[in-house]
Write a protein that holds these residues in place. Sequence first.
Motif, PDB file in Angstrom:
ATOM      1  N   GLN A  37      20.073  50.120  13.855  1.00 35.51           N
ATOM      2  CA  GLN A  37      21.124  50.097  14.467  1.00 35.51           C
ATOM      3  C   GLN A  37      22.408  50.837  13.858  1.00 35.51           C
ATOM      4  OE1 GLN A  37      21.730  45.882  15.160  1.00 35.51           O
ATOM      5  NE2 GLN A  37      21.126  46.151  17.252  1.00 35.51           N
ATOM      6  N   LEU A  38      23.179  51.653  14.488  1.00 35.49           N
ATOM      7  CA  LEU A  38      24.120  52.522  13.995  1.00 35.49           C
ATOM      8  C   LEU A  38      25.530  52.203  14.461  1.00 35.49           C
ATOM      9  CD1 LEU A  38      22.204  55.897  14.285  1.00 35.49           C
ATOM     10  CD2 LEU A  38      22.270  54.423  12.220  1.00 35.49           C
ATOM     11  N   VAL A  39      26.528  52.105  13.871  1.00 34.69           N
ATOM     12  CA  VAL A  39      27.923  51.672  14.028  1.00 34.69           C
ATOM     13  C   VAL A  39      28.750  52.721  13.404  1.00 34.69           C
ATOM     14  CG1 VAL A  39      29.769  49.870  14.277  1.00 34.69           C
ATOM     15  CG2 VAL A  39      27.433  49.137  14.357  1.00 34.69           C
ATOM     16  N   GLU A  40      29.472  53.358  14.401  1.00 27.80           N
ATOM     17  CA  GLU A  40      30.630  54.364  13.857  1.00 27.80           C
ATOM     18  C   GLU A  40      31.944  53.845  13.767  1.00 27.80           C
ATOM     19  OE1 GLU A  40      27.906  56.932  16.798  1.00 27.80           O
ATOM     20  OE2 GLU A  40      28.876  54.929  16.787  1.00 27.80           O
ATOM     21  N   SER A  41      32.615  54.478  12.847  1.00 32.93           N
ATOM     22  CA  SER A  41      34.149  53.956  12.805  1.00 32.93           C
ATOM     23  C   SER A  41      35.035  55.215  12.208  1.00 32.93           C
ATOM     24  CB  SER A  41      34.362  52.747  11.837  1.00 32.93           C
ATOM     25  OG  SER A  41      33.795  53.165  10.532  1.00 32.93           O
ATOM     26  N   GLY A  42      36.142  55.196  12.262  1.00 32.83           N
ATOM     27  CA  GLY A  42      37.035  56.015  11.741  1.00 32.83           C
ATOM     28  C   GLY A  42      37.448  57.041  12.604  1.00 32.83           C
ATOM     29  N   GLY A  43      37.163  56.804  13.945  1.00 34.89           N
ATOM     30  CA  GLY A  43      37.857  58.229  14.732  1.00 34.89           C
ATOM     31  C   GLY A  43      39.237  57.652  14.914  1.00 34.89           C
ATOM     32  N   GLY A  44      40.083  58.520  15.758  1.00 33.81           N
ATOM     33  CA  GLY A  44      41.386  58.258  16.398  1.00 33.81           C
ATOM     34  C   GLY A  44      42.297  59.484  16.479  1.00 33.81           C
ATOM     35  N   LEU A  45      43.729  59.523  16.643  1.00 37.74           N
ATOM     36  CA  LEU A  45      44.328  60.538  16.808  1.00 37.74           C
ATOM     37  C   LEU A  45      44.976  61.209  15.762  1.00 37.74           C
ATOM     38  CD1 LEU A  45      45.763  62.247  19.179  1.00 37.74           C
ATOM     39  CD2 LEU A  45      47.650  60.523  19.142  1.00 37.74           C
ATOM     40  N   VAL A  46      44.835  62.547  15.711  1.00 33.38           N
ATOM     41  CA  VAL A  46      45.525  63.446  14.768  1.00 33.38           C
ATOM     42  C   VAL A  46      45.940  64.432  14.952  1.00 33.38           C
ATOM     43  CG1 VAL A  46      43.103  64.426  13.999  1.00 33.38           C
ATOM     44  CG2 VAL A  46      44.997  64.042  12.281  1.00 33.38           C
ATOM     45  N   GLN A  47      47.104  65.065  14.130  1.00 34.13           N
ATOM     46  CA  GLN A  47      47.501  66.294  14.708  1.00 34.13           C
ATOM     47  C   GLN A  47      46.892  67.304  14.185  1.00 34.13           C
ATOM     48  OE1 GLN A  47      51.450  66.318  13.217  1.00 34.13           O
ATOM     49  NE2 GLN A  47      52.276  65.727  15.237  1.00 34.13           N
ATOM     50  N   ALA A  48      46.696  68.565  14.842  1.00 33.81           N
ATOM     51  CA  ALA A  48      45.872  69.711  14.433  1.00 33.81           C
ATOM     52  C   ALA A  48      46.345  69.953  12.819  1.00 33.81           C
ATOM     53  CB  ALA A  48      46.391  71.120  15.334  1.00 33.81           C
ATOM     54  N   GLY A  49      45.284  70.461  12.084  1.00 33.11           N
ATOM     55  CA  GLY A  49      45.481  70.577  10.657  1.00 33.11           C
ATOM     56  C   GLY A  49      45.173  69.309   9.827  1.00 33.11           C
ATOM     57  N   GLY A  50      45.000  68.271  10.602  1.00 32.74           N
ATOM     58  CA  GLY A  50      44.985  67.080   9.816  1.00 32.74           C
ATOM     59  C   GLY A  50      43.522  66.789   9.688  1.00 32.74           C
ATOM     60  N   SER A  51      43.219  65.490   8.919  1.00 31.65           N
ATOM     61  CA  SER A  51      41.958  65.237   8.551  1.00 31.65           C
ATOM     62  C   SER A  51      41.557  63.982   8.948  1.00 31.65           C
ATOM     63  CB  SER A  51      41.852  65.166   7.027  1.00 31.65           C
ATOM     64  OG  SER A  51      42.073  66.412   6.497  1.00 31.65           O
ATOM     65  N   LEU A  52      40.360  63.527   9.149  1.00 32.31           N
ATOM     66  CA  LEU A  52      39.817  62.151   9.572  1.00 32.31           C
ATOM     67  C   LEU A  52      38.546  62.031   8.519  1.00 32.31           C
ATOM     68  CD1 LEU A  52      40.225  61.679  13.300  1.00 32.31           C
ATOM     69  CD2 LEU A  52      41.198  60.319  11.456  1.00 32.31           C
ATOM     70  N   ARG A  53      37.967  61.020   8.389  1.00 30.52           N
ATOM     71  CA  ARG A  53      36.653  60.557   7.859  1.00 30.52           C
ATOM     72  C   ARG A  53      36.122  59.695   8.808  1.00 30.52           C
ATOM     73  NH1 ARG A  53      35.195  57.215   2.551  1.00 30.52           N
ATOM     74  NH2 ARG A  53      33.530  58.464   1.779  1.00 30.52           N
ATOM     75  N   LEU A  54      35.084  60.185   9.447  1.00 31.78           N
ATOM     76  CA  LEU A  54      34.179  59.209   9.979  1.00 31.78           C
ATOM     77  C   LEU A  54      33.146  58.354   9.211  1.00 31.78           C
ATOM     78  CD1 LEU A  54      33.426  61.377  13.027  1.00 31.78           C
ATOM     79  CD2 LEU A  54      35.455  59.789  12.711  1.00 31.78           C
ATOM     80  N   SER A  55      32.797  57.210   9.603  1.00 32.72           N
ATOM     81  CA  SER A  55      31.809  56.457   8.801  1.00 32.72           C
ATOM     82  C   SER A  55      30.572  55.798   9.861  1.00 32.72           C
ATOM     83  CB  SER A  55      32.332  55.340   8.097  1.00 32.72           C
ATOM     84  OG  SER A  55      33.033  56.010   7.092  1.00 32.72           O
ATOM     85  N   CYS A  56      29.413  55.863   9.434  1.00 29.13           N
ATOM     86  CA  CYS A  56      28.341  55.374  10.252  1.00 29.13           C
ATOM     87  C   CYS A  56      27.493  54.475   9.330  1.00 29.13           C
ATOM     88  CB  CYS A  56      27.368  56.488  10.870  1.00 29.13           C
ATOM     89  SG  CYS A  56      26.004  55.707  11.743  1.00 29.13           S
TER      90      CYS A  56
END
Length: 125
Positions: A3-22
């Motif tokens: 079973q896989l569960v993702e997290s870390g998504g969201g709203l960000v401005q262009a040029g920004g960063s996000l880190r997704l986890s699974c």
Amino acid sequence: QVQLVESGGGLVQAGGSLRLSCAASGRTFSTYDMSWFRQAPGKEREFVAAISWSDVNTYYADSVKGRFTISRDNAKNTVYLQMNSLKPEDTAVYYCAAKRAFTGSYYYAQNYDYWGQGTQVTVSS
């Protein structure tokens, strides 16, 4: 069964960063190749990045090469996607996927055995 569960998504401005986890369940995580795919509205699901079961090899779509980095921590049963210099065209639902090692190309969704539920990433201009 994995079973896989993702997290870390969201709203960000262009040029920004996000880190997704699974986060993956099960004791056999280290025997699976892991990948990230994404699907934007009205478009087909597309390959983003993959990492081999051995943590030796990584693969990226041309559209994200140099901006995204995939990594894994087998001790934590987790795969990550660090996304930098985000663009509005990166907006999509991002899915984590697992396939048994040595079972076909990383690039094709049909080769994967398990999928997460997805996490939304929205990049505003």
